[in-house]
Design an enzyme around this catalytic site. Structure first.
Site, short mmCIF file in Angstrom:
data_model
loop_
_atom_site.label_atom_id
_atom_site.label_comp_id
_atom_site.label_asym_id
_atom_site.label_seq_id
_atom_site.Cartn_x
_atom_site.Cartn_y
_atom_site.Cartn_z
CG ASP A 20 1.93 -7.39 -5.59
OD1 ASP A 20 1.36 -7.02 -4.78
OD2 ASP A 20 1.53 -8.17 -6.50
CD GLU A 34 -2.78 -1.21 -0.09
OE1 GLU A 34 -2.92 -0.31 -0.82
OE2 GLU A 34 -3.23 -2.48 -0.36
ZN ZN Z 1 -2.65 -2.66 -4.62
#
Ligand code: ZN
Length: 695
Positions: free
Chosen positions: A599, A535
């Site tokens: 990621d 995030e």
């Molecule tokens: Zn995301």
């Protein structure tokens, strides 16, 4: 009548699927997520497939056992760790709602008055939804007033008031109207007119000419015909109406931006005055519409897709009133279908969930009703969920972990070899301004203006949608509410908001396998640590990096650094575009670029935070795994998944996240730390010579 799979508008950067594929499994409430008991290492061996070489296919090595033991349940499109946990949460919510419906209030609610009113609403909403016999008995009576309003349309001048009413009731016909922070002045909330009006999952479903798309359109036409037939139309009329709907929606699809373009914040920002709006679509009475929808005064607004609005204007001029009424009738029927008698529910399921999504069975009614209540009264329900199920200590521990991951991100920025000092300073400023929201809102939503009537399911859903829109429109011209959440507390997901520059981690995800205070640290860093890092990195992905620390769309990059960043993200886009998926398709590396960047960055900074946390501590091998191996296994095992072929196709075409296997393998191939942890030989599939790295 919110369509559940739509992410809240403007919410691009969620963690998992915008619609976490909702769960099934045994009908027992509060089922423990189907996972093996973790070992002392916190890694579930039974979920692994140890005979696979981790350097050849790490995803399979980490998840092969889970995949073999967790086929997609018949009422699901996909099954994964998010879905299993969502299913378990849904059981807990059912317990709460069943008690509310029976007026059995808990003994010790803190703020009795407000909570009692909310609990009554929750109970009435849920009970109305569960009353299947009552819904069958009412038939389409609940839909009749809406159908009559559409039938009474006599001229284009009457359309704005009618459309405003439909929009209030959650029917997304022709276009969408809402409010959002101004991209170039994040302190102000402005009105937005946006593209909308399609029932299929994406504009490409109307436009692509390959065999599968053509076949799905033919099936859509059949579905439209059957739905009109259920309203009582004769076959010839139903066929003609179905064709008219497809014509209107195809015209709207042609004028809609594709999903990759919509990720570009510049392409969906066109701030115009009221007169400019009127000039774009002069055939539509905007003054009447804004008055009917009870918008606060609007002097300027964002027209996200001006070309779309021009096309709407063209459509209003070229399409006869009868076809427009047919289209509106369909849009109303489509939005209401899940809340009508079973013939409509089943037909809606057969096309949207079975044909397009690959599910075999309709979800049990209680699951659909828990979801509907969460949609309508999510913070009232979430408040009870948090009181019963969320450990306040989990919030404190997560906040501490956020601090560590943030520090790691700061060090990562400082150490980046490719970025100049000036851009680094701006990046550090942005990171310092990041706000962290964990668990649940500090201020709960006030539902006192929402009326819930026991026995009126469709009316309740419509009133809840009208309440949500009114609440959103009331923000226009007011200061931004930084305490607001766009996900409910039980949600198993997380998001970053660029205009807010905050991360939001609902209580629902702070559970195993994402977070388990009782297990070894390494898999916790690999799982929830990587989620937090993911995030945070969204603030710096290809999209987030275009916003500054105040949430404004503003370029804070030197030209040289920006060029290098684009080169680096292009490497990631190309890497993922080469991954085959859903038979004849490939991952769309541009659609998934923000998520893949998050990621990659997220796992790297979680790794760095973990290494920093271990300074001075003994290095322990547990259950045969080194600390680093446990971290990477903890990461991989949150992405274990099985997906029906139909759902995988829809996912690849529409979802900005890569399929689970590539969220693992696509990420670890870029990390020398992984190759070292598993001693992969250079050149093996998980240790390629070419690596990509942005953050
Ligand atoms: Zn995301």
């Amino acid at each position: 009548m919110t369509i559940r799979c739509a992410a809240p508008a403007g919410l691009a950067a969620v963690l998992a699927l915008c619609c976490p594929p909702v769960a099934a499994g045994p009908a027992a409430p509060a089922a423990v997520p189907a996972a093996a008991v973790p070992s002392a290492a916190g890694v579930s061996r039974v979920d692994m497939e140890p005979r696979v070489d981790p350097c050849v296919d790490f995803y399979r090595y980490a998840c092969g056992g889970w995949m073999a033991n967790h086929p997609v349940p018949p009422d699901q499109r996909a099954w994964n760790r998010f879905a299993a946990l969502t299913d378990a949460n849904r059981g807990k919510l059912r317990d709460i709602l069943s008690a509310d419906a029976a007026d059995a209030l808990p003994a010790d609610p803190a703020d009795r008055a407000g909570r009692d009113a909310d609990q009554r609403k929750l109970g009435d909403f849920y009970a109305s939804c569960m009353d299947e016999a009552g819904v069958e008995k009412r038939g389409v009576a609940a839909l009749q007033p809406g159908l009559e309003r559409i039938a009474a349309l006599r001229s284009a001048t009457e359309l704005p008031a009618l459309l405003a009413r439909l929009h209030q009731e959650g029917v997304s016909a022709l276009f969408r109207f809402y409010s959002a922070q101004d991209s170039k002045d994040a302190t102000s909330v402005i009105a937005v007119v946006d593209a909308g009006g399609l029932a299929l999952p994406d504009r490409d479903y109307y436009l692509k000419t390959d065999a599968k798309s053509t076949e799905q359109r033919a099936e859509y036409l059949q579905h439209l015909q059957r739905m009109f037939g259920l309203l009582g139309e004769a076959p010839a009329r139903a066929a003609a109406d179905a064709a008219a709907v497809l014509d209107v929606e195809t015209a709207l699809a042609k004028a809609s931006l594709d999903r990759v373009s919509r990720r570009d914040p510049v392409k969906v920002y066109h701030k115009l005055g009221r007169d400019e709006l009127a000039a774009l679509a002069p055939s539509f009475g905007w003054d009447g519409y804004l008055a009917a929808i009870e918008s606060p005064p609007v002097s300027s607004l964002n027209v996200a897709e001006p070309d779309f609005l021009k096309a709407v204007d063209g459509l209003l001029r070229s399409t006869g009133l009868a076809n427009l009424q047919t289209y509106l009738r369909w849009q109303l029927l489509h939005a209401a279908a899940p809340w009508l008698p079973s013939a409509f529910v089943n037909e809606n399921f057969a096309f949207f969930d079975k044909t397009l999504g690959g599910a075999h069975e309709l979800k049990p009614r209680w699951k659909r009703c828990v979801e509907a209540t969460d949609d309508a009264l999510g913070e009232a329900l979430g408040r009870e969920y948090v009181a019963r199920w969320f450990d306040p200590e989990a919030k404190q521990r997560t906040l501490a972990l956020v601090g560590e991951v943030e520090k790691a991100m700061g060090r990562d920025i400082a150490d980046l070899g490719w970025m100049g000092g000036e851009t680094k300073r701006r990046a550090e400023e942005k990171l310092a301004a990041l706000a962290n929201k964990i668990g649940y809102p500090d201020v709960w939503r006030d539902y006192s203006r929402l009326a819930v009537v026991r026995g009126d399911l469709l009316g309740n859903v419509e009133r809840a949608d009208a309440f949500a829109l009114a609440r959103r429109l009331a923000k226009i011209g007011k200061p931004v509410d930084r305490k607001e959440w766009l996900m409910t507390p039980p949600t198993v997901n997380a998001y970053y908001s660029a205009p807010m520059n905050d991360i939001n981690i609902p209580a629902g995800i702070l559970q195993p396998p994402f977070y388990d205070p009782g297990r070894d640290d390494a898999p916790n860093y690999g799982a929830i640590g990587a989620v937090l890092g993911h995030e945070m990195t969204h603030g710096f992905d290809d999209r987030g990096s275009q916003f500054d620390g105040h949430g404004n769309l503003a370029d804070w990059w030197t030209p040289a650094d920006e060029a290098e960043f684009k080169r680096r993200t292009a490497c990631i886009a190309d890497e993922y575009s080469a991954f085959p998926a859903a038979g004849d398709l490939h991952v769309n590396g541009r659609l998934t670029l923000g998520e893949n960047t998050a990621d990659n960055g997220g796992l790297r900074i979680a790794y760095q935070a973990y290494e920093a946390s271990r300074t001075g501590k003994p290095r322990q091998t547990l259950d045969g795994f080194t600390p680093e191996q446990r971290l990477f296994l903890g990461f991989a095992q949150i992405w274990c998944s099985n997906t029906t072929p139909e759902a995988e196709r829809q996912h690849v075409l529409t979802n900005p996240h890569s399929p689970g296997r590539y969220r693992v393998d696509g990420t670890v191939v870029n990390m020398p730390e992984f190759q070292q942890a598993f001693q992969c030989k250079p050149g093996s599939p998980m240790a390629p010579e070419k690596r990509c790295r942005a953050w």
